[in-house]
Motif scaffolding. Structure first.
Motif, PDB file in Angstrom:
ATOM      1  N   GLN A 125       0.823  -1.220   0.000  1.00  0.00           N
ATOM      2  CA  GLN A 125       0.000   0.000   0.000  1.00  0.00           C
ATOM      3  C   GLN A 125       0.848   1.258   0.000  1.00  0.00           C
ATOM      4  OE1 GLN A 125       0.502  -1.863   2.627  1.00  0.00           O
ATOM      5  NE2 GLN A 125       0.257  -0.725   4.556  1.00  0.00           N
ATOM      6  N   HIS A 126       2.089   1.168   0.437  1.00  0.00           N
ATOM      7  CA  HIS A 126       2.995   2.333   0.407  1.00  0.00           C
ATOM      8  C   HIS A 126       3.809   2.369  -0.857  1.00  0.00           C
ATOM      9  CE1 HIS A 126       2.936   2.470   5.065  1.00  0.00           C
ATOM     10  NE2 HIS A 126       1.821   2.920   4.521  1.00  0.00           N
ATOM     11  N   LYS A 127       3.551   1.407  -1.731  1.00  0.00           N
ATOM     12  CA  LYS A 127       4.342   1.266  -2.965  1.00  0.00           C
ATOM     13  C   LYS A 127       5.826   1.187  -2.630  1.00  0.00           C
ATOM     14  CE  LYS A 127       1.110   3.486  -6.140  1.00  0.00           C
ATOM     15  NZ  LYS A 127       0.922   4.677  -6.949  1.00  0.00           N
ATOM     16  N   TRP A 128       6.103   0.387  -1.583  1.00  0.00           N
ATOM     17  CA  TRP A 128       7.500   0.230  -1.153  1.00  0.00           C
ATOM     18  C   TRP A 128       8.233  -0.578  -2.208  1.00  0.00           C
ATOM     19  CZ3 TRP A 128      10.701  -3.891   0.103  1.00  0.00           C
ATOM     20  CH2 TRP A 128      11.871  -3.577   0.850  1.00  0.00           C
ATOM     21  N   PHE A 129       9.465  -0.276  -2.347  1.00  0.00           N
ATOM     22  CA  PHE A 129      10.237  -1.106  -3.273  1.00  0.00           C
ATOM     23  C   PHE A 129      11.685  -1.154  -2.825  1.00  0.00           C
ATOM     24  CE2 PHE A 129      12.772   2.029  -5.391  1.00  0.00           C
ATOM     25  CZ  PHE A 129      12.056   3.203  -5.199  1.00  0.00           C
ATOM     26  N   ALA A 130      12.421  -2.203  -3.391  1.00  0.00           N
ATOM     27  CA  ALA A 130      13.846  -2.318  -3.085  1.00  0.00           C
ATOM     28  C   ALA A 130      14.555  -2.827  -4.341  1.00  0.00           C
ATOM     29  CB  ALA A 130      14.068  -3.285  -1.924  1.00  0.00           C
ATOM     30  N   GLY A 131      15.838  -2.559  -4.382  1.00  0.00           N
ATOM     31  CA  GLY A 131      16.611  -3.060  -5.518  1.00  0.00           C
ATOM     32  C   GLY A 131      18.033  -3.363  -5.098  1.00  0.00           C
ATOM     33  N   LEU A 132      18.642  -4.334  -5.728  1.00  0.00           N
ATOM     34  CA  LEU A 132      20.035  -4.654  -5.436  1.00  0.00           C
ATOM     35  C   LEU A 132      20.803  -4.491  -6.732  1.00  0.00           C
ATOM     36  CD1 LEU A 132      19.696  -7.865  -3.235  1.00  0.00           C
ATOM     37  CD2 LEU A 132      20.381  -5.585  -2.491  1.00  0.00           C
ATOM     38  N   LEU A 133      21.944  -3.829  -6.636  1.00  0.00           N
ATOM     39  CA  LEU A 133      22.748  -3.564  -7.819  1.00  0.00           C
ATOM     40  C   LEU A 133      24.112  -4.214  -7.587  1.00  0.00           C
ATOM     41  CD1 LEU A 133      21.768  -1.812 -10.192  1.00  0.00           C
ATOM     42  CD2 LEU A 133      23.238   0.009  -9.342  1.00  0.00           C
ATOM     43  N   GLY A 134      24.509  -5.009  -8.509  1.00  0.00           N
ATOM     44  CA  GLY A 134      25.798  -5.683  -8.345  1.00  0.00           C
ATOM     45  C   GLY A 134      26.938  -4.731  -8.568  1.00  0.00           C
ATOM     46  N   GLY A 135      28.130  -5.180  -8.140  1.00  0.00           N
ATOM     47  CA  GLY A 135      29.323  -4.337  -8.287  1.00  0.00           C
ATOM     48  C   GLY A 135      29.573  -4.009  -9.747  1.00  0.00           C
ATOM     49  N   ASP A 136      29.132  -4.831 -10.626  1.00  0.00           N
ATOM     50  CA  ASP A 136      29.344  -4.581 -12.049  1.00  0.00           C
ATOM     51  C   ASP A 136      28.257  -3.706 -12.665  1.00  0.00           C
ATOM     52  OD1 ASP A 136      27.360  -6.365 -11.576  1.00  0.00           O
ATOM     53  OD2 ASP A 136      28.083  -7.919 -12.933  1.00  0.00           O
ATOM     54  N   GLY A 137      27.298  -3.274 -11.850  1.00  0.00           N
ATOM     55  CA  GLY A 137      26.220  -2.404 -12.349  1.00  0.00           C
ATOM     56  C   GLY A 137      25.016  -3.203 -12.794  1.00  0.00           C
ATOM     57  N   GLN A 138      25.116  -4.512 -12.674  1.00  0.00           N
ATOM     58  CA  GLN A 138      24.010  -5.386 -13.066  1.00  0.00           C
ATOM     59  C   GLN A 138      22.912  -5.344 -12.013  1.00  0.00           C
ATOM     60  OE1 GLN A 138      24.706  -7.028 -16.053  1.00  0.00           O
ATOM     61  NE2 GLN A 138      22.506  -7.480 -16.100  1.00  0.00           N
ATOM     62  N   VAL A 139      21.662  -5.278 -12.436  1.00  0.00           N
ATOM     63  CA  VAL A 139      20.557  -5.305 -11.474  1.00  0.00           C
ATOM     64  C   VAL A 139      20.344  -6.736 -11.018  1.00  0.00           C
ATOM     65  CG1 VAL A 139      18.089  -4.913 -11.155  1.00  0.00           C
ATOM     66  CG2 VAL A 139      19.402  -3.320 -12.524  1.00  0.00           C
ATOM     67  N   ARG A 140      20.481  -6.987  -9.717  1.00  0.00           N
ATOM     68  CA  ARG A 140      20.345  -8.343  -9.227  1.00  0.00           C
ATOM     69  C   ARG A 140      18.916  -8.617  -8.783  1.00  0.00           C
ATOM     70  NH1 ARG A 140      25.066  -9.904  -5.265  1.00  0.00           N
ATOM     71  NH2 ARG A 140      26.882  -9.039  -6.337  1.00  0.00           N
ATOM     72  N   TYR A 141      18.294  -7.550  -8.260  1.00  0.00           N
ATOM     73  CA  TYR A 141      16.907  -7.708  -7.789  1.00  0.00           C
ATOM     74  C   TYR A 141      16.185  -6.387  -7.940  1.00  0.00           C
ATOM     75  CZ  TYR A 141      12.874  -8.179  -4.765  1.00  0.00           C
ATOM     76  OH  TYR A 141      11.602  -8.147  -4.282  1.00  0.00           O
ATOM     77  N   GLN A 142      14.886  -6.492  -8.194  1.00  0.00           N
ATOM     78  CA  GLN A 142      14.078  -5.265  -8.296  1.00  0.00           C
ATOM     79  C   GLN A 142      12.636  -5.575  -7.936  1.00  0.00           C
ATOM     80  OE1 GLN A 142      14.884  -3.054 -11.832  1.00  0.00           O
ATOM     81  NE2 GLN A 142      13.026  -1.841 -11.619  1.00  0.00           N
ATOM     82  N   SER A 143      12.063  -4.754  -7.084  1.00  0.00           N
ATOM     83  CA  SER A 143      10.668  -4.983  -6.673  1.00  0.00           C
ATOM     84  C   SER A 143       9.719  -4.728  -7.837  1.00  0.00           C
ATOM     85  CB  SER A 143      10.284  -4.030  -5.546  1.00  0.00           C
ATOM     86  OG  SER A 143      11.042  -4.255  -4.406  1.00  0.00           O
TER      87      SER A 143
END
Lengths: 481, 218
Positions: free
Chosen positions: A86-104
Motif C-alpha cells: 500500500q505504500h508502494k514500497w520497493f527495493a533493488g540490489l545492484l551488483g558491483g558490475d552495475g548489473q541489477v540483481r533484484y528489483q521490486s
C-alpha cells in the motif's frame, strides 16, 4: 441622502475600524499559524518515512550478509515488498558490475530509480529514495517508497486548515465587533453626557469605572476640566454680583442726595453741598468702573499690543514723588534705596498702576510713625527685575493671606479713627492680573505686628534694544510751553 | 469734530453756556475745510470719524501750517493712541467718556496757552515765579519749593482764575493719572498752600469741590 451618510458614519466609527483591524490581525495570525503547522506535519511525515527507509536498508544489508543464497534473499525481499504494497514500497540490489540483481515489482522507472543517492534520502517526483553501498561486496542497496500516503495526509490536513480559516474569518469580525463595542461603550457614554452639558448645569460628571485605563483617564481629565470651568463660571458670577453690589453703593448715595435736593426749600449753600456730594460719589463710581475696565483689559490680548521697553526705575521714581506728599501728611517715612536702571518690556500705563497700587496700599496700612520701604533691584542671575514694597503695618492674618488678591477682598480695616475712604478692593487683583499678563509673579509675605511685604518679579527687558519712545519728555514739553 | 450726535450736541451746548462760540462739524473733510477758512482758538477732534481718520485731519491741519491747539478725543485710553495723537501734533488728549468740566477746563487751558508767548516769568498778584531759575517769591520773600511743588504752582498760575482738574495736575506732574481713592494731589496742594499762603490773609489756591483747584488773586 441619509442612508449613504449613515453608512459613511458607520464605516467611520471607531467601533467599525476597531472591528476591521481586529479581524484582520486575527485572520492573518491564524493563517500563518495554520500554514506553519501544516508544513511542520508534512516535514515530520517525510522524516518518519526516511527513518523507515533507513531501517530497511540496514535490514537488507544484514540479510545480504546472512544469506549467501540469493534466492532466499529475494524471497524475503518479495515478502517485504508484498507487505508494504500500500505504500508502494520497493527495493533493488545492484551488483558491483552495475548489473541489477533484484528489483521490486512496484519499482519506479529506471530514470527515477537511478537517481537514488547515498547518505541521505531525496525526493524525486512522487518518490522518496535512498541507497547504501555494502562495503567490500560492491553491492548497492536501493530502497524507496511512494509519497502518496504522505500527500494524502497533508491534503486531509489542508482541508482541516481551510475549514479552520473559514471559521476564523467568520468569527473574528463578529468577536471584533462585539469587543470593540465593549471598548467604545464608555466613549458613547462620554459623548452622551457631554452633549447634555449646559453652562447652567455643569454639575454632571462622567462615571469613573475604576479600571484606570485610558478612558478612565479621559473621564477624569474631563471631569477636572468641568470642575475648572464650573469654578471659573462661579467666579464670574460672583464677580458680576459683587461688581453690581459695589456699583450700587455710590449709586444709592447719588440718588439719595438728589432726592434730598428735590424735596426743595433749601439754601443755595445746601444745594451746593449736595451737588458736591453727588460729584464725589460719581467720582468713586467712575473709579470703580475704570478699575473694572482695567481688570478686564488685563485679561484680554489687548495688553500685549501696547508693550514696549519701559524704564521701570523712572516709573518708581515718579511714584515716590507722587506719594511722597501723602506719606509726609500721614507721618510715614517713605524710604527708597538708590534705584538701579532697569528696563521691563511691558505696558507702561499698567506697570505704573501696579507701583501706584502697591504704594497706596502700603501707605494705607501703615500707622503714623511707621515706615514704607521701596526696593528695586535687578536679579542678574534670573534676568528678572524685583520690586518690593515693605510696610510696617499691622500685618495680614495668615487666614487672609491667600485671599488678598481676590477681587473685592478687603481684609482688616485700615487704620481706624481716620476719615479714610474705603477702597474698591480691586487694587491688588489688578496688580496680580497685570503682573501675570507680563509673565511675572507677585508674592505677599506678612508677619503680624511687623508688617507686610509685596514682592513683584518681572522678566527683565533689554536696554537699548528698543528704547522707550521719548513720549514722556514730549508730553512734558507740550504741557510746559 | 464729533460724529456722535448726542455727545456733539451736549458739548456744543455746554461750551455755549460757558460763553464760548462753538461750531460743530460731523465729518473730517468738512473739518479740514472749516479750519482752513476760519480761525479758531481751539479744536476738539474725535479720532473716530466716519470718513477720514482723526489722525489724517490732524496731519492735514498741521500740513497747512495751522497751529490751532487741538484736543483729541479717543474711545480708548491706551498709551499707543496717546503717543500717536501727541506725535501727530495734538496738544492734549481726553478719553471718552469724560466729564464735561474736564473737557471745558482743558480747552480753556489750551486756548490760554496758545495765546501766550513763552514766558520766562510768571507774575500774578503777590506771587512771582522765575521759570529759568525755578525760584518762587511772594512779596519779594523767597519761598523754598520742591520741584513737584514748583511744577504744581506753575501749572496753576498758567491757568490762573480757571479751574484745573486733579487729573490735569496729575498728568502734568507725573505723566499719568492716579486712579484711586487716595487723593495724592491734595497733600501736595496742602503743602504748597502751607508754604505760599501761611502768614498771609489772602489765600491764593482755592479748592473747587469735586473738580479740582484754582489759582485766584483778588
Amino acid at each position: 441622502m441619509p442612508s449613504a451618510q449613515s453608512k459613511k458614519a458607520v464605516t467611520r466609527s471607531l467601533r467599525f475600524r476597531l472591528m476591521i483591524w481586529n479581524a484582520a490581525v486575527v485572520v492573518v495570525t491564524a493563517c500563518v499559524t495554520l500554514v506553519a503547522i501544516r508544513e511542520g506535519v508534512r516535514i515530520t511525515l517525510i522524516r518518519e518515512l526516511d527513518q523507515l527507509l533507513h531501517e530497511d536498508l540496514r535490514e537488507i544489508e544484514i540479510a545480504l550478509n546472512e544469506h549467501e543464497d540469493a534466492t532466499t534473499l529475494h524471497e524475503q525481499l518479495d515478502r517485504k515488498d508484498a507487505g508494504h504494497a500500500q505504500h508502494k514500497w520497493f527495493a533493488g540490489l545492484l551488483g558491483g558490475d552495475g548489473q541489477v540483481r533484484y528489483q521490486s515489482k512496484h519499482a519506479p522507472p529506471a530514470s527515477v530509480w537511478a537517481t537514488a543517492g547515498e547518505a541521505s534520502a531525496r525526493t524525486v517526483g512522487e518518490w522518496r529514495l535512498t541507497a547504501h553501498a555494502v562495503p567490500g561486496e560492491g553491492v548497492v542497496i536501493r530502497v524507496g517508497a511512494s509519497l502518496d500516503s504522505v500527500h494524502a495526509d497533508v491534503a486531509r490536513l489542508d482541508r482541516l486548515v481551510a475549514l479552520a480559516v473559514c471559521g476564523v474569518l467568520l468569527i473574528a469580525p463578529l468577536c471584533g465587533y462585539w469587543l470593540a463595542g465593549r471598548a467604545t461603550r464608555p466613549l458613547a457614554r462620554i459623548i452622551e453626557t457631554t452633549a447634555g452639558l449646559r453652562p447652567s448645569q455643569l454639575h454632571e460628571r462622567l462615571e469613573i469605572r475604576g479600571t484606570g485605563d485610558e478612558l478612565d483617564q479621559l473621564s477624569e481629565t474631563f471631569n477636572r476640566l468641568l470642575d475648572r470651568i464650573g469654578n471659573y463660571l462661579q467666579e464670574r458670577r460672583d464677580f458680576l454680583a459683587n461688581s453690581a453690589h459695589e456699583l450700587r453703593t455710590p449709586l444709592a448715595a447719588i440718588r439719595s442726595s438728589i432726592e434730598v435736593a428735590l424735596t426743595g426749600g433749601r439754601t443755595n449753600e445746601e444745594y451746593e453741598e449736595l451737588l458736591a456730594d453727588i460729584i464725589e460719589e460719581s467720582a468713586s463710581l467712575e473709579l470703580l468702573v475704570n478699575q473694572l475696565l482695567l481688570l478686564s483689559e488685563t485679561e484680554t490680548e489687548r495688553l500685549k499690543v501696547d508693550k514696549q521697553q519701559v524704564q521701570f526705575n523712572d516709573l518708581v521714581e515718579k511714584a515716590m514723588d507722587m506719594f511722597g506728599g501723602v506719606a509726609e501728611f500721614r507721618e510715614i517715612q517713605l524710604v527708597c534705596q538708590a534705584l538701579p536702571s532697569v528696563v521691563v518690556y511691558g505696558n507702561q500705563q499698567h506697570l505704573r498702576q501696579v507701583i501706584y497700587n502697591l504704594l497706596d496700599n502700603a501707605l494705607k496700612f501703615t500707622p503714623a510713625g511707621g515706615q514704607v520701604k521701596v526696593q528695586l533691584k535687578a536679579d542678574n542671575q534670573e534676568e528678572a527685575v524685583v520690586f518690593a514694597v515693605r510696610d510696617s503695618g499691622p500685618g495680614i492674618p495668615e487666614a487672609e493671606l491667600p485671599h488678598v488678591f481676590d477681587r473685592f477682598f478687603q481684609g482688616h480695616r485700615p487704620r481706624t479713627g481716620t476719615a479714610e475712604k474705603r477702597g474698591t478692593g480691586l487694587g491688588l487683583s489688578i496688580c496680580q492680573a497685570i503682573i501675570r499678563a507680563h509673565d511675572g509673579t507677585i508674592e505677599v509675605n506678612s508677619t503680624i505686628g511687623k508688617g507686610t511685604c509685596f514682592t513683584v518679579r518681572l522678566p527683565r527687558g533689554r536696554d537699548g534694544d528698543n528704547p522707550p519712545p521719548p513720549s514722556k519728555e514730549h508730553d512734558t514739553k507740550l504741557q510746559l510751553t | 469734530m464729533e460724529d456722535d450726535a448726542l455727545l456733539g450736541k451736549s458739548v456744543q451746548r455746554g461750551l455755549s453756556d460757558a460763553g464760548h462760540e462753538c461750531e460743530w462739524v460731523t465729518d473730517g473733510e468738512e473739518a479740514v475745510r472749516h479750519a482752513r477758512f476760519a480761525s479758531y482758538d481751539v479744536i476738539v477732534l474725535d479720532l473716530m470719524l466716519p470718513d477720514i481718520s482723526g489722525f489724517e485731519v490732524l496731519r492735514q491741519l498741521r500740513g497747512d501750517k495751522n497751529e490751532t491747539p487741538v484736543l483729541v478725543l479717543t474711545a480708548l485710553g491706551s498709551v499707543d493712541e496717546r503717543v500717536n495723537g501727541l506725535n501727530a501734533g495734538a496738544d492734549d488728549y481726553l478719553v471718552k467718556p469724560f466729564a464735561f468740566t474736564e473737557l471745558a477746563a482743558r480747552l480753556e487751558a489750551l486756548a490760554r496757552r496758545a495765546g501766550k508767548a513763552i514766558k520766562t516769568e510768571l507774575h500774578d498778584g503777590p506771587l512771582m515765579l522765575d521759570l529759568r531759575t525755578r525760584r518762587a517769591t511772594r512779596d519779594n520773600t523767597n519761598i523754598e519749593l520742591t520741584p513737584t511743588e514748583f511744577g504744581l504752582l506753575e501749572f496753576l498760575m498758567q491757568n490762573a482764575n480757571h479751574t484745573v482738574t486733579r487729573r490735569m495736575l496729575c498728568e502734568h506732574l507725573w505723566d499719568a493719572n492716579w486712579e484711586g481713592v487716595t487723593n495724592v494731589i491734595e497733600v501736595h496742594i496742602n503743602r504748597l498752600r502751607a508754604k505760599i499762603d501761611r502768614g498771609f490773609d489772602e489765600r491764593l489756591i482755592h479748592t473747587v469741590r469735586g473738580i479740582g483747584y484754582a489759582f485766584r488773586t483778588e
